[in-house]
Design an enzyme around this catalytic site. Structure first.
Site, PDB file in Angstrom:
ATOM      1  N   GLU A  95      -2.756 -22.683  37.728  1.00 46.10           N
ATOM      2  CA  GLU A  95      -2.414 -24.062  37.350  1.00 46.10           C
ATOM      3  C   GLU A  95      -3.634 -24.832  36.835  1.00 46.10           C
ATOM      4  O   GLU A  95      -4.357 -25.453  37.613  1.00 46.10           O
ATOM      5  CB  GLU A  95      -1.798 -24.806  38.555  1.00 46.10           C
ATOM      6  CG  GLU A  95      -1.405 -26.236  38.207  1.00 46.10           C
ATOM      7  CD  GLU A  95      -0.820 -27.023  39.369  1.00 46.10           C
ATOM      8  OE1 GLU A  95      -0.762 -26.498  40.494  1.00 46.10           O
ATOM      9  OE2 GLU A  95      -0.414 -28.165  39.138  1.00 46.10           O
TER      10      GLU A  95
ATOM     11  N   LYS B  65       1.314 -22.165  35.531  1.00 46.77           N
ATOM     12  CA  LYS B  65       1.873 -23.496  35.783  1.00 46.77           C
ATOM     13  C   LYS B  65       1.141 -24.456  34.857  1.00 46.77           C
ATOM     14  O   LYS B  65      -0.054 -24.736  35.045  1.00 46.77           O
ATOM     15  CB  LYS B  65       1.702 -23.879  37.247  1.00 46.77           C
ATOM     16  CG  LYS B  65       2.202 -25.271  37.589  1.00 46.77           C
ATOM     17  CD  LYS B  65       2.511 -25.380  39.074  1.00 46.77           C
ATOM     18  CE  LYS B  65       2.757 -26.797  39.512  1.00 46.77           C
ATOM     19  NZ  LYS B  65       3.287 -26.879  40.873  1.00 46.77           N
TER      20      LYS B  65
HETATM   21  P1  13P Z   1       3.776 -32.735  40.447  1.00 47.59           P
HETATM   22  O1  13P Z   1       5.040 -32.115  39.918  1.00 47.59           O
HETATM   23  O2  13P Z   1       3.998 -33.927  41.305  1.00 47.59           O
HETATM   24  O3  13P Z   1       2.743 -32.934  39.372  1.00 47.59           O
HETATM   25  O4  13P Z   1       3.131 -31.666  41.437  1.00 47.59           O
HETATM   26  C1  13P Z   1       3.117 -30.351  41.069  1.00 47.59           C
HETATM   27  C2  13P Z   1       1.990 -29.692  41.713  1.00 47.59           C
HETATM   28  O5  13P Z   1       2.151 -28.746  42.442  1.00 47.59           O
HETATM   29  C3  13P Z   1       0.647 -30.193  41.436  1.00 47.59           C
HETATM   30  O6  13P Z   1      -0.277 -29.246  41.862  1.00 47.59           O
END
Ligand code: 13P
Length: 340
Positions: free
Chosen positions: A177, A219
């Site tokens: 991510e 992600k």
């Molecule tokens: P949000 O969808 O609130 O951005 O959170 C996703 C997430 O896991 C951030 O690391």
């Protein structure tokens, strides 16, 4: 490294019509969210709230996996079942956030680097025993004057790659991510440029560290206008720019791409996902891995009261259902009103 388990897990995470619930907020983030609805944030209130989400009837039709926090993976449901087992019994894969948060990057004002690599091999082995089959590591990239710097992109990409390699070694699918924050007054053009540079750095590092693209999930943050920018791009433009960047940078070998919601409104996050997923001929399935955009209505309905549990579960079920439709390109704005 059990490749067949990794393949099975990755495929199940992005199975048709399903996405991931991010319920891995740190205790500090939970504190802020709970405070906004007047709930005291304690180990027990966090357990009650997450238990409510996990126990929502029928949620397993829409949710393939849940990202847990270290505290949560060790907690139990109201009838005494460890949460990972409780989820697995419903056919939901337990996952775990393993990074230790973003810290200031030295000599780089305004930039962050995510920490948590020390001791990670041992922690992953323990999490596997506790039932986790996938993990998450979030890098944070801020857009501003002269930032992100190459040093920031490189440091975060390197950490993501080392994390991903350790996960795969432990037969745990890494969620990679690299979040480009939507905070700031930058244009959507600038967001597109930075997102592309971020993903290029990330994939170069993954390749250098022998991470298997077939056994990892990206992600991604969507390409959107900065929150304070005067021109807020519409749904079509967000979808077009986001997909252009992904197609340029993400190998087709990747089993799937999920998105974070990043502070978008609940319905915007759904509409954007829907527009992208409705596009034909993409090399990967697209889905959601939202925290706020899945949980906000449920949290506001719950407000800490046991009497509100059923209504909160209904609100969560609705958002999960809408996003399940969206990841198949089948969502329509009218469906939001019908649920009210
Ligand atoms: P949000 O969808 O609130 O951005 O959170 C996703 C997430 O896991 C951030 O690391």
């Amino acid at each position: 490294m059990d490749k067949s388990l990794l393949s099975k897990t990755a495929a199940a995470m992005v199975a048709k019509g399903k996405g991931i619930l991010a319920a891995d907020e740190s205790s500090g983030t939970c504190e802020k969210r709970f405070k906004s609805v007047g709930v005291e944030c304690t180990e027990d209130s966090r357990r009650a709230y997450r238990g409510l989400l996990f126990a929502t009837p029928g949620i397993e039709q829409f949710v393939s996996g849940v990202i847990l926090f270290d505290e949560t993976i060790r907690q139990k449901s109201s009838d005494g079942i460890p949460f990972p087992d409780f989820l697995a019994k419903k056919g939901i894969i337990p996952g775990i956030k393993v990074d230790k948060g973003a810290q200031d990057l030295a000599l780089a004002p305004g930039e962050k680097v995510t920490e948590g690599l020390d001791g990670l091999r041992a922690r992953l082995a323990e999490y596997f025993k506790l039932g986790a089959r996938f993990a998450k590591w979030r890098a944070v990239i801020t857009i501003g004057d002269g930032i992100p710097t190459h040093a920031c992109l490189y440091a975060n990409a390197h950490a993501l790659a080392r994390y991903a390699a350790l996960c795969q070694e432990a037969s745990i699918v890494p969620i990679i991510e690299p979040e480009v924050l939507l905070d700031g007054d930058h244009s959507i053009e600038r967001c597109e440029e930075v997102t592309e540079a971020t993903l290029r750095a990330t994939y170069a590092a993954l390749a250098a560290h022998n991470v298997s693209f077939e056994h990892a999930i990206l992600k991604a943050s969507m390409v959107v206008s900065g929150k304070e920018n005067a021109r807020q791009a519409g749904v079509g433009e967000v979808a077009e720019r986001s997909l252009r960047v992904l197609k340029r940078t993400v190998p087709a070998a990747q089993p799937g791409v999920v998105f974070l919601s990043g502070g978008q409104s609940d319905v915007d996050a759904t509409a954007h996902l829907n527009a992208m997923a409705a596009t034909k001929g993409l090399p990967w399935p697209l889905s959601f891995s939202y925290s706020r955009a899945l949980q906000n209505p449920a949290l506001k309905t719950w407000r800490g009261s046991p009497q509100n549990v059923a209504a909160a579960q209904k609100a969560f079920h609705h958002r999960a259902h809408m996003n399940s439709l969206a990841c198949q390109g089948k969502w329509k704005p009218e469906l939001e009103k019908q649920a009210a």
